[in-house]
Design a protein around this motif. Structure first.
Motif, PDB file in Angstrom:
ATOM      1  N   MET A  19     -12.403  12.138 -42.271  1.00  0.00           N
ATOM      2  CA  MET A  19     -11.342  13.118 -42.516  1.00  0.00           C
ATOM      3  C   MET A  19     -10.616  12.835 -43.826  1.00  0.00           C
ATOM      4  O   MET A  19     -10.164  13.757 -44.510  1.00  0.00           O
ATOM      5  N   GLU A  20     -10.518  11.564 -44.168  1.00  0.00           N
ATOM      6  CA  GLU A  20      -9.876  11.224 -45.441  1.00  0.00           C
ATOM      7  C   GLU A  20     -10.662  11.806 -46.612  1.00  0.00           C
ATOM      8  O   GLU A  20     -10.087  12.477 -47.483  1.00  0.00           O
ATOM      9  N   VAL A  24      -9.739  15.183 -49.103  1.00  0.00           N
ATOM     10  CA  VAL A  24      -9.682  15.063 -50.564  1.00  0.00           C
ATOM     11  C   VAL A  24     -10.711  15.975 -51.225  1.00  0.00           C
ATOM     12  O   VAL A  24     -10.434  16.569 -52.275  1.00  0.00           O
ATOM     13  N   SER A  25     -11.887  16.124 -50.613  1.00  0.00           N
ATOM     14  CA  SER A  25     -12.982  16.889 -51.225  1.00  0.00           C
ATOM     15  C   SER A  25     -12.926  18.374 -50.911  1.00  0.00           C
ATOM     16  O   SER A  25     -13.633  19.156 -51.556  1.00  0.00           O
ATOM     17  N   SER A  26     -12.145  18.769 -49.934  1.00  0.00           N
ATOM     18  CA  SER A  26     -12.119  20.172 -49.524  1.00  0.00           C
ATOM     19  C   SER A  26     -11.570  21.053 -50.633  1.00  0.00           C
ATOM     20  O   SER A  26     -10.774  20.624 -51.465  1.00  0.00           O
ATOM     21  N   THR A 111     -22.338   2.927 -39.778  1.00  0.00           N
ATOM     22  CA  THR A 111     -21.945   3.894 -38.744  1.00  0.00           C
ATOM     23  C   THR A 111     -20.573   4.517 -38.957  1.00  0.00           C
ATOM     24  O   THR A 111     -20.329   5.639 -38.494  1.00  0.00           O
ATOM     25  N   ALA A 112     -19.670   3.802 -39.624  1.00  0.00           N
ATOM     26  CA  ALA A 112     -18.288   4.307 -39.710  1.00  0.00           C
ATOM     27  C   ALA A 112     -17.799   4.524 -41.133  1.00  0.00           C
ATOM     28  O   ALA A 112     -16.685   5.028 -41.320  1.00  0.00           O
ATOM     29  N   GLU A 113     -18.599   4.168 -42.123  1.00  0.00           N
ATOM     30  CA  GLU A 113     -18.153   4.364 -43.498  1.00  0.00           C
ATOM     31  C   GLU A 113     -19.128   5.245 -44.279  1.00  0.00           C
ATOM     32  O   GLU A 113     -18.781   6.348 -44.677  1.00  0.00           O
ATOM     33  N   PHE A 114     -20.333   4.737 -44.495  1.00  0.00           N
ATOM     34  CA  PHE A 114     -21.274   5.442 -45.367  1.00  0.00           C
ATOM     35  C   PHE A 114     -21.679   6.814 -44.819  1.00  0.00           C
ATOM     36  O   PHE A 114     -21.467   7.845 -45.464  1.00  0.00           O
ATOM     37  N   LEU A 115     -22.294   6.833 -43.630  1.00  0.00           N
ATOM     38  CA  LEU A 115     -22.794   8.099 -43.076  1.00  0.00           C
ATOM     39  C   LEU A 115     -21.696   9.134 -42.860  1.00  0.00           C
ATOM     40  O   LEU A 115     -21.852  10.298 -43.258  1.00  0.00           O
ATOM     41  N   PRO A 116     -20.566   8.789 -42.219  1.00  0.00           N
ATOM     42  CA  PRO A 116     -19.514   9.788 -42.030  1.00  0.00           C
ATOM     43  C   PRO A 116     -18.989  10.358 -43.345  1.00  0.00           C
ATOM     44  O   PRO A 116     -18.775  11.569 -43.462  1.00  0.00           O
ATOM     45  N   ILE A 122     -20.015  16.461 -47.854  1.00  0.00           N
ATOM     46  CA  ILE A 122     -20.885  17.617 -48.061  1.00  0.00           C
ATOM     47  C   ILE A 122     -20.322  18.857 -47.373  1.00  0.00           C
ATOM     48  O   ILE A 122     -20.308  19.958 -47.938  1.00  0.00           O
ATOM     49  N   TYR A 123     -19.854  18.697 -46.137  1.00  0.00           N
ATOM     50  CA  TYR A 123     -19.328  19.834 -45.365  1.00  0.00           C
ATOM     51  C   TYR A 123     -17.808  19.698 -45.201  1.00  0.00           C
ATOM     52  O   TYR A 123     -17.271  19.857 -44.114  1.00  0.00           O
ATOM     53  N   ALA A 124     -17.136  19.388 -46.318  1.00  0.00           N
ATOM     54  CA  ALA A 124     -15.698  19.100 -46.278  1.00  0.00           C
ATOM     55  C   ALA A 124     -14.895  20.259 -45.697  1.00  0.00           C
ATOM     56  O   ALA A 124     -14.057  20.059 -44.800  1.00  0.00           O
TER      57      ALA A 124
END
Length: 423
Positions: A19-20, A24-26, A111-116, A122-124
């Motif tokens: 979400m962070e 920022v990217s949205s 599991t909690a940093e890179f992939l999310p 991409i889909y911000a």
């Protein structure tokens, strides 16, 4: 129990970090439009975007809490599964500590940093809207902690760096508006019509980069009279062309001195000079926004575009500039002539050479080289051929083959284009 805690911590960490980066990217334009809609989600989006810094701080605080709990629990689980002999032993060997750290870090990074962060970036826009409600829940839950963190950071900013505290940026940039419009244009199918408002916005964003030579009426299509011609000849030219303005030159088109508006004929002038209005002169490289400012300031409607040698390259009117924003404005005197653009096969096309190279590349994805020395397809061919090809000639440029189908001694009119990708 430990596995459940680890799973929940990983899930929360993935949510907070995702979400962070999504926030920022949205696209701020997209969020602004969504906030204007009716519904509960729109109200939630409005609340979490009122103070962006505090929202991001809440996500960071939540992520750190989840990571701390995960670290303790994951460390104990690794000892139980891999090193049971060290259970209840507070003095762990260095090798065991290193294995704990490496395994815990590897799991959390994947599991909690890179992939999310990859998916949320991409889909911000989509994820910010989907997870707005749970994000708002944690935003309220961690509100006072994040407020305290921001207060500390603002304190150090003011005391040590002599700057104002962090301020919310509630405005969107030109780039964000451009990206949003591009997304809307790409979402439209070929058979659908783009909303006029979206098209106008896109034209407005590109407006500042358009130069006079890109939209001018070329010299070969200018209708003009000589200063010493009779008013009768001027009247005949008005009737023949249907134009509302006719240029006036002295000796040649390279010495244009003004123009006459058809309205002036109602005054029954004796000479052309008596009703002639002076024109403004602009270079080919001048941006049309500056041309528009110049014409508006001087209260003129026509400007002559000069080439690098001071000769007449073409002319530009206020109507041409307005059409660049709002699209073609056709009246009863506009001809029905249309520029030809046909795709004959997978690698074969038929084009009018008046078409812009930039337009052809954008629509047909042909990657024709673009340079400042030309803007049209005809200019591209002549620039490389170093002469005006005649009908029937075949011109090869890079992996493009052009068969001249229509041409005169002055210009190319129509070509058949064949692409050879074998190179």
């Amino acid at each position: 129990m430990e596995i459940s805690i680890i799973f929940i911590c990983l899930l929360l960490s993935a949510f907070f970090s995702g979400m962070e980066i999504a926030f920022v990217s949205s696209n701020k334009v997209y969020l602004g439009i969504e906030k204007m809609q009716d519904g509960f989600v729109a109200k939630i989006l409005t609340k979490i975007t009122q103070n962006p810094s505090k929202f991001i701080a809440s996500m960071l605080v939540g992520n750190n809490i989840a990571l701390v709990i995960y670290g303790f629990t994951m460390g104990d689980l690794i000892i139980k599964l891999i090193f049971p002999e060290f259970i209840n032993n507070d003095d762990l060997p260095f090798q065991v500590l290193m294995i704990q750290t490496l395994l815990s870090t590897a799991v959390i990074l994947i599991t909690a940093e890179f992939l999310p962060k990859v998916f949320f970036q991409i889909y911000a826009n989509t994820f910010v809207k989907i997870f707005a409600i749970p994000a708002y829940f944690f935003y309220q839950l961690l509100y006072y902690i994040s407020s305290f963190v921001i207060w500390i950071s603002d304190f150090f900013l003011r005391k040590l760096f002599k700057t104002e505290g962090d301020e919310a940026q509630l405005f969107f940039s030109k780039v964000e508006l451009g990206n949003f419009i591009s997304e809307q244009m790409n979402a439209v199918d070929d058979h659908e019509t783009v909303d006029s408002e979206i098209q106008i916005f896109q034209n407005a964003l590109e407006f500042s980069g358009v130069k006079a030579r890109d939209i001018m009426i070329p010299r070969t299509e200018i209708s003009a009279v000589e200063i010493h011609d009779s008013v009768k000849e001027l009247k005949s030219l008005f009737i023949e062309t249907g134009f509302s303005k006719i240029l006036v030159y002295q000796s040649s088109l390279d010495d244009i001195i003004g123009y006459v508006h058809s309205f002036e004929l109602f005054r029954k002038p004796r000479t052309i000079k008596s009703v002639m209005i002076p024109v403004e002169f602009v270079p080919e490289t001048m941006f049309i926004k500056d041309v528009m400012n110049l014409l508006t300031k001087k209260r003129k409607s026509v400007a002559i575009v000069l080439d690098e040698y001071g000769g007449t390259s073409g002319m530009i009117t206020i109507e041409d500039i307005v059409e660049e924003l709002f699209g073609e404005i056709e009246d009863e005197h506009d001809s029905d002539e249309t520029l030809i653009e046909e795709q004959l096969g997978e690698k074969e096309f038929r084009f009018s050479t008046r078409l812009d190279v930039e337009y052809i590349n954008e629509v047909y994805k042909l990657n024709i080289p673009e340079e400042d020395s030309y803007s049209t397809l005809g200019g591209f061919i002549v620039n490389h051929a170093k002469e005006i090809p005649q009908k029937g000639e075949v011109i090869e440029i890079n992996n493009f083959q052009f068969i001249i189908e229509e041409a005169s001694t002055k210009k190319i009119e129509q070509v058949k284009m064949i692409i050879d990708y074998s190179d």
